[in-house]
Write an enzyme that holds these catalytic residues in place. Structure first.
Site, PDB file in Angstrom:
ATOM      1  N   ARG A 126       0.837  -1.213   0.000  1.00 10.33           N
ATOM      2  CA  ARG A 126       0.000   0.000   0.000  1.00 10.33           C
ATOM      3  C   ARG A 126       0.867   1.256   0.000  1.00 10.33           C
ATOM      4  NH1 ARG A 126      -3.974   0.050   4.744  1.00 10.33           N
ATOM      5  NH2 ARG A 126      -4.393   2.108   3.913  1.00 10.33           N
ATOM      6  N   HIS A 160      -5.782   8.998  11.821  1.00 10.12           N
ATOM      7  CA  HIS A 160      -5.508   7.560  11.793  1.00 10.12           C
ATOM      8  C   HIS A 160      -4.047   7.226  11.495  1.00 10.12           C
ATOM      9  CE1 HIS A 160     -10.071   6.753  10.995  1.00 10.12           C
ATOM     10  NE2 HIS A 160      -9.819   7.069  12.243  1.00 10.12           N
ATOM     11  N   CYS A 196       8.067   1.036  16.931  1.00  8.66           N
ATOM     12  CA  CYS A 196       8.175  -0.308  17.506  1.00  8.66           C
ATOM     13  C   CYS A 196       6.840  -0.656  18.163  1.00  8.66           C
ATOM     14  CB  CYS A 196       9.305  -0.340  18.526  1.00  8.66           C
ATOM     15  SG  CYS A 196       9.307  -1.853  19.505  1.00  8.66           S
ATOM     16  N   ASN A 256     -19.884  13.698  -1.643  1.00  9.03           N
ATOM     17  CA  ASN A 256     -19.754  12.241  -1.707  1.00  9.03           C
ATOM     18  C   ASN A 256     -20.703  11.751  -2.803  1.00  9.03           C
ATOM     19  OD1 ASN A 256     -19.946   9.369  -1.103  1.00  9.03           O
ATOM     20  ND2 ASN A 256     -19.125   9.849   0.918  1.00  9.03           N
TER      21      ASN A 256
HETATM   22  P1  OAD Z   1     -14.628   4.369   3.323  1.00  4.41           P
HETATM   23  O1  OAD Z   1     -14.056   3.425   2.325  1.00  4.41           O
HETATM   24  O2  OAD Z   1     -15.398   3.806   4.455  1.00  4.41           O
HETATM   25  O3  OAD Z   1     -15.576   5.415   2.578  1.00  4.41           O
HETATM   26  C1  OAD Z   1     -15.164   6.070   1.413  1.00  4.41           C
HETATM   27  C2  OAD Z   1     -16.263   7.038   1.023  1.00  4.41           C
HETATM   28  O4  OAD Z   1     -15.794   7.771  -0.107  1.00  4.41           O
HETATM   29  C3  OAD Z   1     -17.583   6.363   0.599  1.00  4.41           C
HETATM   30  O5  OAD Z   1     -18.650   7.001   1.273  1.00  4.41           O
HETATM   31  C4  OAD Z   1     -17.645   6.608  -0.904  1.00  4.41           C
HETATM   32  O6  OAD Z   1     -18.991   6.810  -1.364  1.00  4.41           O
HETATM   33  C5  OAD Z   1     -16.838   7.883  -1.030  1.00  4.41           C
HETATM   34  N1  OAD Z   1     -16.207   8.086  -2.346  1.00  4.41           N
HETATM   35  C6  OAD Z   1     -15.790   7.164  -3.248  1.00  4.41           C
HETATM   36  N2  OAD Z   1     -15.215   7.757  -4.304  1.00  4.41           N
HETATM   37  C7  OAD Z   1     -15.273   9.097  -4.064  1.00  4.41           C
HETATM   38  C8  OAD Z   1     -14.830  10.244  -4.778  1.00  4.41           C
HETATM   39  N3  OAD Z   1     -14.221  10.159  -5.956  1.00  4.41           N
HETATM   40  N4  OAD Z   1     -15.056  11.464  -4.231  1.00  4.41           N
HETATM   41  C9  OAD Z   1     -15.659  11.582  -3.023  1.00  4.41           C
HETATM   42  N5  OAD Z   1     -16.095  10.537  -2.305  1.00  4.41           N
HETATM   43  C10 OAD Z   1     -15.901   9.303  -2.816  1.00  4.41           C
HETATM   44  O7  OAD Z   1     -13.420   5.282   3.828  1.00  4.41           O
HETATM   45  P2  OAD Z   1     -13.318   6.181   5.142  1.00  4.41           P
HETATM   46  O8  OAD Z   1     -14.626   6.834   5.453  1.00  4.41           O
HETATM   47  O9  OAD Z   1     -12.132   7.043   4.968  1.00  4.41           O
HETATM   48  O10 OAD Z   1      -9.238   3.399   9.132  1.00  4.41           O
HETATM   49  O11 OAD Z   1     -13.023   5.079   6.234  1.00  4.41           O
HETATM   50  C11 OAD Z   1     -12.727   5.462   7.538  1.00  4.41           C
HETATM   51  C12 OAD Z   1     -11.649   4.576   8.122  1.00  4.41           C
HETATM   52  O12 OAD Z   1     -12.016   3.206   7.975  1.00  4.41           O
HETATM   53  C13 OAD Z   1     -10.303   4.659   7.412  1.00  4.41           C
HETATM   54  O13 OAD Z   1      -9.526   5.758   7.847  1.00  4.41           O
HETATM   55  C14 OAD Z   1      -9.657   3.359   7.767  1.00  4.41           C
HETATM   56  C15 OAD Z   1     -10.832   2.425   7.617  1.00  4.41           C
HETATM   57  O14 OAD Z   1     -10.802   1.275   8.387  1.00  4.41           O
HETATM   58  C16 OAD Z   1      -7.942   3.262   9.441  1.00  4.41           C
HETATM   59  O15 OAD Z   1      -7.068   3.128   8.629  1.00  4.41           O
HETATM   60  C17 OAD Z   1      -7.683   3.315  10.902  1.00  4.41           C
HETATM   61 ZN    ZN Z   2      11.200  -1.284  20.802  1.00  6.84          ZN
END
Ligand code: OAD
Ligand code: ZN
Length: 254
Positions: free
Chosen positions: A79, A128, A136, A224
């Site tokens: 990633r 996040h 570590c 969104n």
């Molecule tokens: P999600 O994958 O849950 O949501 C992504 C959102 O982006 C969805 O609502 C889509 O509809 C929208 N989307 C897709 N393409 C788009 C575009 N071109 N323009 C605007 N919006 C678009 O991602 P997050 O809400 O970021 O946690 O998820 C929250 C957390 O869940 C992340 O930070 C991660 C994950 O587990 C950690 O890494 C700790």
């Molecule tokens: Zn250590």
């Protein structure tokens, strides 16, 4: 994906532009959707989302790391490489412009990539963590890693305690970085406009920020392509990709 009549979309964009123009203190929360147009996968989109294809319990938890550190390490390194090869999209660039033209603009992201910074945004609050930083897993000592370490099939070990080194991203069950959380909470509690962009709004405590803002009277704009649990509380929902909508918003601001 929601499709609006062109005049409805234009009207909403005009209202959103006025809200941005008249705001004194803006907070923007971004999620994976903002980086989607840069080719960085989201988490919950049905086909392409990471959590549709991979198991978060295996790849984003202490138990998963303990069970198979090599698998977890390699997944994050892949990633990281994807992010390194990605470029900021017009949505990231528009947000940097928005910040530059606003006296008080706080950008809070759930994203672990650095695309906001590479687009020119300043003082980005990473709720996040960041995928290009390491520490570590046992003693918390911070590390920056050379390319050679990143291509290893097993995590490098800590020079101080022998623990395994891991990327500084927040896994399920882990606390968010306190200073980032405090700063985001404080900003949401005093803003008069909150922009919620490209997030599904289901992961807490991040999803609480727009609610805090709304409760103390801030206006809320959501960008969104889809509706989210936050949509009913938004004053304006602009359905579409942030890489298209945000540049239009900035252009209308003049
Ligand atoms: P999600 O994958 O849950 O949501 C992504 C959102 O982006 C969805 O609502 C889509 O509809 C929208 N989307 C897709 N393409 C788009 C575009 N071109 N323009 C605007 N919006 C678009 O991602 P997050 O809400 O970021 O946690 O998820 C929250 C957390 O869940 C992340 O930070 C991660 C994950 O587990 C950690 O890494 C700790
Ligand atoms: Zn250590």
């Amino acid at each position: 994906m929601i499709q609006l009549e062109p005049h409805t979309m234009a009207k909403r964009l005009a209202i959103a532009t006025e809200l941005v123009r008249s705001a004194q203190r803006i907070v923007c929360l971004t999620g994976a959707g903002v980086s989607a147009e840069s080719g960085v996968a989201t988490f919950r989109d049905a086909q392409s989302g990471l959590w549709a294809r991979f198991d978060p319990a295996q790849l984003a938890s202490q138990a998963g790391f303990a069970a198979d550190p090599g698998l977890v390490w390699q997944w994050y390194m892949q990633r990281l490489q994807g992010v390194a090869h990605a470029a900021p999209n017009p949505g990231h660039v528009a947000l940097a412009h928005l910040q530059a033209r606003s006296a008080d603009f706080v950008l809070v992201t759930q994203n672990v990539d650095d695309l906001h910074e590479r687009a020119g945004s300043l003082k980005v609050i990473h709720l996040h963590g960041q995928i290009s930083q390491f520490h570590c897993n046992d003693c918390g000592l911070r590390y920056s890693l050379a390319e050679a370490d990143r291509s290893a099939v097993f995590p490098p070990t800590c020079g101080k305690c022998g623990g395994l080194i891991r990327p500084s991203v927040i896994w399920f069950g882990e606390a968010l970085p306190e200073s980032a959380l405090d700063a985001a909470w404080h900003a949401a509690g005093r803003c008069d406009l909150f922009l919620c962009i490209g997030t599904s709004g289901v992961v807490y405590p991040a999803a609480q920020l727009p609610q805090i803002a709304r409760r103390q009277g801030a206006r809320l704009i959501e960008i969104n392509p889809d509706e989210t649990p936050l949509s009913p509380t938004a004053e304006i929902h602009l359905p579409g990709p942030s890489g298209v909508i945000l540049p239009q918003l900035v252009a209308q601001l003049g």
